[in-house]
Design a protein around this motif. Structure first.
Motif, PDB file in Angstrom:
ATOM      1  N   ILE A  59       0.836  -1.206   0.000  1.00  0.00           N
ATOM      2  CA  ILE A  59       0.000   0.000   0.000  1.00  0.00           C
ATOM      3  C   ILE A  59       0.871   1.257   0.000  1.00  0.00           C
ATOM      4  N   ALA A  60       1.941   1.237   0.836  1.00  0.00           N
ATOM      5  CA  ALA A  60       2.812   2.414   0.940  1.00  0.00           C
ATOM      6  C   ALA A  60       3.435   2.755  -0.413  1.00  0.00           C
ATOM      7  N   MET A  61       3.715   1.726  -1.218  1.00  0.00           N
ATOM      8  CA  MET A  61       4.364   1.964  -2.506  1.00  0.00           C
ATOM      9  C   MET A  61       3.456   2.700  -3.484  1.00  0.00           C
ATOM     10  N   VAL A  62       2.137   2.486  -3.384  1.00  0.00           N
ATOM     11  CA  VAL A  62       1.233   3.124  -4.341  1.00  0.00           C
ATOM     12  C   VAL A  62       0.449   4.288  -3.739  1.00  0.00           C
ATOM     13  N   PHE A  63       0.454   4.373  -2.401  1.00  0.00           N
ATOM     14  CA  PHE A  63      -0.433   5.326  -1.731  1.00  0.00           C
ATOM     15  C   PHE A  63      -0.125   6.768  -2.104  1.00  0.00           C
ATOM     16  N   GLN A  64       1.168   7.101  -2.227  1.00  0.00           N
ATOM     17  CA  GLN A  64       1.552   8.482  -2.553  1.00  0.00           C
ATOM     18  C   GLN A  64       0.910   8.955  -3.855  1.00  0.00           C
ATOM     19  N   ASP A  65       0.829   8.060  -4.842  1.00  0.00           N
ATOM     20  CA  ASP A  65       0.232   8.446  -6.128  1.00  0.00           C
ATOM     21  C   ASP A  65      -1.292   8.460  -6.061  1.00  0.00           C
ATOM     22  N   TRP A  66      -1.842   7.476  -5.363  1.00  0.00           N
ATOM     23  CA  TRP A  66      -3.303   7.392  -5.233  1.00  0.00           C
ATOM     24  C   TRP A  66      -3.878   8.615  -4.566  1.00  0.00           C
ATOM     25  N   LYS A  67      -3.147   9.104  -3.555  1.00  0.00           N
ATOM     26  CA  LYS A  67      -3.654  10.186  -2.725  1.00  0.00           C
ATOM     27  C   LYS A  67      -4.016  11.405  -3.544  1.00  0.00           C
ATOM     28  N   GLU A  68      -3.301  11.600  -4.669  1.00  0.00           N
ATOM     29  CA  GLU A  68      -3.525  12.780  -5.507  1.00  0.00           C
ATOM     30  C   GLU A  68      -4.840  12.690  -6.270  1.00  0.00           C
ATOM     31  N   GLN A  69      -5.357  11.468  -6.455  1.00  0.00           N
ATOM     32  CA  GLN A  69      -6.614  11.298  -7.175  1.00  0.00           C
ATOM     33  C   GLN A  69      -7.747  12.016  -6.433  1.00  0.00           C
ATOM     34  N   PRO A  70      -8.538  12.833  -7.159  1.00  0.00           N
ATOM     35  CA  PRO A  70      -9.614  13.582  -6.486  1.00  0.00           C
ATOM     36  C   PRO A  70     -10.603  12.672  -5.753  1.00  0.00           C
ATOM     37  N   ALA A  71     -10.928  11.505  -6.338  1.00  0.00           N
ATOM     38  CA  ALA A  71     -11.902  10.615  -5.700  1.00  0.00           C
ATOM     39  C   ALA A  71     -11.365  10.097  -4.369  1.00  0.00           C
ATOM     40  N   VAL A  72     -10.086   9.701  -4.354  1.00  0.00           N
ATOM     41  CA  VAL A  72      -9.482   9.190  -3.122  1.00  0.00           C
ATOM     42  C   VAL A  72      -9.396  10.300  -2.086  1.00  0.00           C
ATOM     43  N   GLU A  73      -9.028  11.495  -2.568  1.00  0.00           N
ATOM     44  CA  GLU A  73      -8.916  12.637  -1.667  1.00  0.00           C
ATOM     45  C   GLU A  73     -10.262  12.927  -1.001  1.00  0.00           C
ATOM     46  N   ALA A  74     -11.331  12.886  -1.803  1.00  0.00           N
ATOM     47  CA  ALA A  74     -12.669  13.142  -1.273  1.00  0.00           C
ATOM     48  C   ALA A  74     -13.063  12.076  -0.259  1.00  0.00           C
ATOM     49  N   ALA A  75     -12.763  10.818  -0.583  1.00  0.00           N
ATOM     50  CA  ALA A  75     -13.101   9.730   0.332  1.00  0.00           C
ATOM     51  C   ALA A  75     -12.379   9.917   1.671  1.00  0.00           C
ATOM     52  N   PHE A  76     -11.106  10.306   1.610  1.00  0.00           N
ATOM     53  CA  PHE A  76     -10.351  10.468   2.854  1.00  0.00           C
ATOM     54  C   PHE A  76     -10.833  11.666   3.673  1.00  0.00           C
ATOM     55  N   LYS A  77     -11.421  12.658   3.005  1.00  0.00           N
ATOM     56  CA  LYS A  77     -12.009  13.767   3.765  1.00  0.00           C
ATOM     57  C   LYS A  77     -13.150  13.261   4.641  1.00  0.00           C
ATOM     58  N   GLY A  78     -13.864  12.249   4.158  1.00  0.00           N
ATOM     59  CA  GLY A  78     -14.929  11.656   4.968  1.00  0.00           C
ATOM     60  C   GLY A  78     -14.382  10.690   6.010  1.00  0.00           C
ATOM     61  N   ILE A  79     -13.261  10.030   5.660  1.00  0.00           N
ATOM     62  CA  ILE A  79     -12.723   8.995   6.546  1.00  0.00           C
ATOM     63  C   ILE A  79     -12.030   9.586   7.776  1.00  0.00           C
ATOM     64  N   ARG A  80     -11.351  10.735   7.610  1.00  0.00           N
ATOM     65  CA  ARG A  80     -10.545  11.280   8.713  1.00  0.00           C
ATOM     66  C   ARG A  80     -11.324  11.527  10.001  1.00  0.00           C
TER      67      ARG A  80
END
Lengths: 187, 180
Positions: free
Chosen positions: B93-114
């Motif tokens: 996960i750590a290897m791909v997470f940095q790139d995924w995080k930039e995706q708007p959909a992932v970013e939006a999901a994490f705004k709800g998750i935090r």
């Protein structure tokens, strides 16, 4: 130098991490923040990832911090460092198991210290939560609604323990739902 | 024995979500009921020790059972089995997470998750306080600890050390006085 700092930090976390996963979080948070290995936001994200992946949270955090700070060997180092104190202490306990169980059970110093540590650990978990209540994690009023709903659902089985409350209070389900909600609200 | 313990803990480590405490019932089923490596009473003693000792509960229990069942080799097998699944999964996960995080959909999901994560950390406090049989007076200990760390930025290590030292000193003082 970075390797040494990573090793010492995670050795310290393993050595003083009393009371399991959640209590260890405040120790990890303090270490990674003071060294600047991770931002507060990244820390919350990795806790979320830990909750939905198998294994102990301590190992998950150690591996992630080690990798982001110093690559593959960094993650090997931090994971070894967090396990090492356990190995030293538990093996000593195992070797002296029969002697210890007679000596320590009922010993007022030992029992009272454990009792007090249980209270302190509650404070550690509380501080981990309090330190995360920041504008980066709570961006608007909706964030507080998500917080309140998840907290309420998690506490629910303490009042009504049955199959339904057990399922809807599961942390993985709650994180997935919060993620879906976040997608529809913010995307 | 190395491989048997490694395999058992690998299975437990791969299929338990939610950390150390969630692992305990599975460990019990594998180690006590299915394999019969140790009996029920010893298992309960083991849990008490694994919780009292510092470190991760899952790792502590792997060390204890590994030692009882297979000595040094057992310890290596059980600990590797317990640690390896989380290590490999998080590494991937750590290897791909940095790139995924930039995706708007992932970013939006994490705004709800935090905020949900903060709630998941805070909510178990209720149960912890209840099972520790906390009173109005003993509640001062966690409150003081939380404030010291949160507002005073004291390292939790010092708070833990202070708890141990203060408890030992107060018992010593108390028993010294009463023996006089």
């Amino acid at each position: 130098m970075l390797y040494l700092a990573l090793f010492l930090s995670f050795f310290k976390i393993g050595l003083f991490g009393f009371g399991g996963g959640l209590a260890i979080l405040s120790l990890i948070q303090m270490e990674v923040e003071s060294h600047g290995w991770m931002s507060q936001q990244e820390f919350v994200d990795i806790v979320a990832v830990s909750q939905v992946t198998p294994g102990p949270i301590g190992i998950n955090c150690a591996t992630y911090v080690g990798y982001t700070a110093a690559g593959f060997w960094g993650s090997v180092l931090t994971t070894t460092a967090i396990v090492l104190p356990s190995l030293i202490i538990m093996l000593s306990i195992c070797k002296a198991y029969f002697w210890l169980s007679h000596k320590f059970q009922g010993n007022p110093y030992y029992e009272q210290t454990l009792r007090m540590l249980r209270f302190t650990v509650i404070g550690l978990v509380a501080s981990a939560a309090l330190m995360l209540i920041k504008p980066t994690n709570f961006i608007d009023a909706t964030s507080w609604i998500i917080f309140a709903v998840v907290a309420a659902l998690t506490i629910l089985p303490n009042f009504a323990k049955n199959k339904v409350t057990e399922v809807i209070s599961h942390p993985i389900l709650l994180i997935v739902l919060a993620g879906v909600a976040g997608y529809f609200i913010y995307a | 024995m190395f491989f048997q313990l490694f395999w058992t803990y690998l299975k437990i480590g791969t299929f338990t979500l939610g950390g150390g405490y969630a692992m305990l019932p599975l460990i019990q089923r594998e180690v006590v009921d299915r394999q019969g490596w140790i009996d029920e009473e010893e298992f309960l003693n083991m849990i008490a020790l694994a919780q009292a000792a510092p470190g991760l509960i899952a790792v502590n229990s792997a060390i204890f059972i590994g030692w009882r069942v297979g000595g040094w080799r057992g310890v290596c097998g059980a600990v590797l089995g317990a640690v390896l699944p989380s290590f490999l999964i998080i590494l991937a996960i750590a290897m791909v997470f940095q790139d995924w995080k930039e995706q708007p959909a992932v970013e939006a999901a994490f705004k709800g998750i935090r905020p949900a994560v903060v709630a998941l950390i805070a909510a178990p406090l209720f149960k912890m306080a209840k099972s520790a049989k906390i009173s109005w007076i003993t509640a001062l200990i966690p409150i003081a600890a939380a404030l010291l760390i949160w507002l005073g930025h004291v390292n939790p290590v010092w708070v833990i050390l202070a708890t141990i030292v203060l408890t030992l000193c107060s018992i010593w003082l108390f028993s010294y006085r009463s023996s006089k």
